[in-house]
Design a protein around this motif. Structure first.
Motif, PDB file in Angstrom:
ATOM      1  N   PHE A 158       0.831  -1.193   0.000  1.00  0.00           N
ATOM      2  CA  PHE A 158       0.000   0.000   0.000  1.00  0.00           C
ATOM      3  C   PHE A 158       0.875   1.256   0.000  1.00  0.00           C
ATOM      4  O   PHE A 158       0.624   2.211  -0.732  1.00  0.00           O
ATOM      5  CB  PHE A 158      -0.941  -0.006   1.211  1.00  0.00           C
ATOM      6  N   GLY A 159       1.954   1.236   0.809  1.00  0.00           N
ATOM      7  CA  GLY A 159       2.876   2.364   0.871  1.00  0.00           C
ATOM      8  C   GLY A 159       3.566   2.607  -0.458  1.00  0.00           C
ATOM      9  O   GLY A 159       3.746   3.759  -0.883  1.00  0.00           O
ATOM     10  N   LEU A 160       3.955   1.539  -1.150  1.00  0.00           N
ATOM     11  CA  LEU A 160       4.588   1.687  -2.461  1.00  0.00           C
ATOM     12  C   LEU A 160       3.628   2.281  -3.474  1.00  0.00           C
ATOM     13  O   LEU A 160       4.003   3.149  -4.267  1.00  0.00           O
ATOM     14  CB  LEU A 160       5.111   0.339  -2.956  1.00  0.00           C
ATOM     15  N   TRP A 161       2.384   1.826  -3.466  1.00  0.00           N
ATOM     16  CA  TRP A 161       1.389   2.370  -4.404  1.00  0.00           C
ATOM     17  C   TRP A 161       1.128   3.841  -4.118  1.00  0.00           C
ATOM     18  O   TRP A 161       1.003   4.651  -5.044  1.00  0.00           O
ATOM     19  CB  TRP A 161       0.079   1.583  -4.336  1.00  0.00           C
ATOM     20  N   GLU A 162       1.065   4.207  -2.858  1.00  0.00           N
ATOM     21  CA  GLU A 162       0.882   5.621  -2.514  1.00  0.00           C
ATOM     22  C   GLU A 162       2.047   6.447  -3.044  1.00  0.00           C
ATOM     23  O   GLU A 162       1.864   7.527  -3.597  1.00  0.00           O
ATOM     24  CB  GLU A 162       0.773   5.800  -0.997  1.00  0.00           C
ATOM     25  N   ASP A 163       3.258   5.910  -2.880  1.00  0.00           N
ATOM     26  CA  ASP A 163       4.458   6.589  -3.340  1.00  0.00           C
ATOM     27  C   ASP A 163       4.436   6.756  -4.859  1.00  0.00           C
ATOM     28  O   ASP A 163       4.738   7.828  -5.387  1.00  0.00           O
ATOM     29  CB  ASP A 163       5.692   5.799  -2.885  1.00  0.00           C
ATOM     30  N   VAL A 164       4.066   5.684  -5.572  1.00  0.00           N
ATOM     31  CA  VAL A 164       4.002   5.732  -7.042  1.00  0.00           C
ATOM     32  C   VAL A 164       2.959   6.771  -7.482  1.00  0.00           C
ATOM     33  O   VAL A 164       3.208   7.570  -8.394  1.00  0.00           O
ATOM     34  CB  VAL A 164       3.684   4.340  -7.618  1.00  0.00           C
ATOM     35  N   LEU A 165       1.812   6.776  -6.867  1.00  0.00           N
ATOM     36  CA  LEU A 165       0.746   7.710  -7.229  1.00  0.00           C
ATOM     37  C   LEU A 165       1.161   9.150  -6.951  1.00  0.00           C
ATOM     38  O   LEU A 165       0.835  10.056  -7.738  1.00  0.00           O
ATOM     39  CB  LEU A 165      -0.548   7.369  -6.506  1.00  0.00           C
ATOM     40  N   GLN A 166       1.868   9.380  -5.853  1.00  0.00           N
ATOM     41  CA  GLN A 166       2.324  10.740  -5.522  1.00  0.00           C
ATOM     42  C   GLN A 166       3.357  11.224  -6.531  1.00  0.00           C
ATOM     43  O   GLN A 166       3.363  12.393  -6.920  1.00  0.00           O
ATOM     44  CB  GLN A 166       2.906  10.780  -4.105  1.00  0.00           C
ATOM     45  N   ARG A 167       4.223  10.353  -7.013  1.00  0.00           N
ATOM     46  CA  ARG A 167       5.249  10.732  -7.995  1.00  0.00           C
ATOM     47  C   ARG A 167       4.606  11.064  -9.340  1.00  0.00           C
ATOM     48  O   ARG A 167       5.099  11.898 -10.075  1.00  0.00           O
ATOM     49  CB  ARG A 167       6.261   9.618  -8.163  1.00  0.00           C
ATOM     50  N   ARG A 168       3.512  10.374  -9.668  1.00  0.00           N
ATOM     51  CA  ARG A 168       2.813  10.640 -10.932  1.00  0.00           C
ATOM     52  C   ARG A 168       2.039  11.954 -10.902  1.00  0.00           C
ATOM     53  O   ARG A 168       1.740  12.532 -11.928  1.00  0.00           O
ATOM     54  CB  ARG A 168       1.862   9.501 -11.270  1.00  0.00           C
ATOM     55  N   ALA A 169       1.665  12.386  -9.693  1.00  0.00           N
ATOM     56  CA  ALA A 169       0.827  13.593  -9.560  1.00  0.00           C
ATOM     57  C   ALA A 169       1.589  14.874  -9.725  1.00  0.00           C
ATOM     58  O   ALA A 169       2.662  15.109  -9.871  1.00  0.00           O
ATOM     59  CB  ALA A 169       0.141  13.599  -8.209  1.00  0.00           C
TER      60      ALA A 169
END
Length: 192
Positions: free
Chosen positions: A181-192
């Protein structure tokens, strides 16, 4: 998919109980004529018997059942005797005793059998929750055939190791989910 809820009351005798009565008392099945014959020691002993083997799902205690020996074969089977003081009293007593097992109460599922007759009885499915279970006197016991005996040091060690392995696996799954979950949050934040 959700499991279908188990039926907890039968007007007659369920096919599962008929099978148990025909097979007779063993490590898996215990018959008691009276609810007063059931004890914390017995319930914890049956739970420990289940805990000793991963292939065992539950032990079964049938209360309000007599043991009858066939004179020709010597085989012992169960015959409904009934609960003269009532089903509710028997169920209440068994629930109370199960709540007194240590270190935490065992898991019990009570099925009322043969309720529309003069010989109702209860079938109790017993499963360990935090084995090894023990009674107020600290006895850690199991079944051996129709008898009760103390758990050996090796059996106690195996039960404790199985319990800890289950705890470790649950913690590992939880940590894995948190990391994912933490990795997905990190990936989504980098894309934003």
């Amino acid at each position: 998919m959700r499991n279908k809820p188990k039926q907890s009351r039968y007007q007659g005798i369920s096919s599962e109980a008929q099978h148990m009565l025909a097979l007779g008392e063993s490590g898996r099945f215990e018959f008691k004529r009276e609810p007063d014959a059931v004890s914390v020691k017995l319930i914890s002993t049956l739970a420990n018997w289940v805990a000793l083997s991963p292939g065992r799902e539950a032990a079964h205690l049938l209360v309000g059942v007599d043991e009858v020996e066939d004179k020709a074969t010597g085989l012992v089977r169960g015959v409904p005797f009934g609960l003269p003081r009532g089903l509710d009293r028997a169920v209440s007593r068994i629930q109370d005793l199960a709540s007194k097992t240590r270190p935490v109460p065992v898991d019990t599922f009570i099925v009322e059998e043969n309720v529309s007759t003069d010989t109702p009885f209860v079938r109790v499915e017993i499963r360990p929750t935090m084995a090894p279970h023990f009674d107020d006197e600290g006895r850690r016991q199991t079944r051996q055939g129709r008898s009760t005996r103390a758990l050996t040091d090796d059996e106690l060690l195996r039960i404790y190791l199985d319990r800890e392995a289950g705890t470790f696996a649950a913690r590992f799954r939880q940590t894995s989910e948190e990391l994912r979950f933490g990795l997905w949050e990190d990936v989504l934040q980098r894309r934003a």
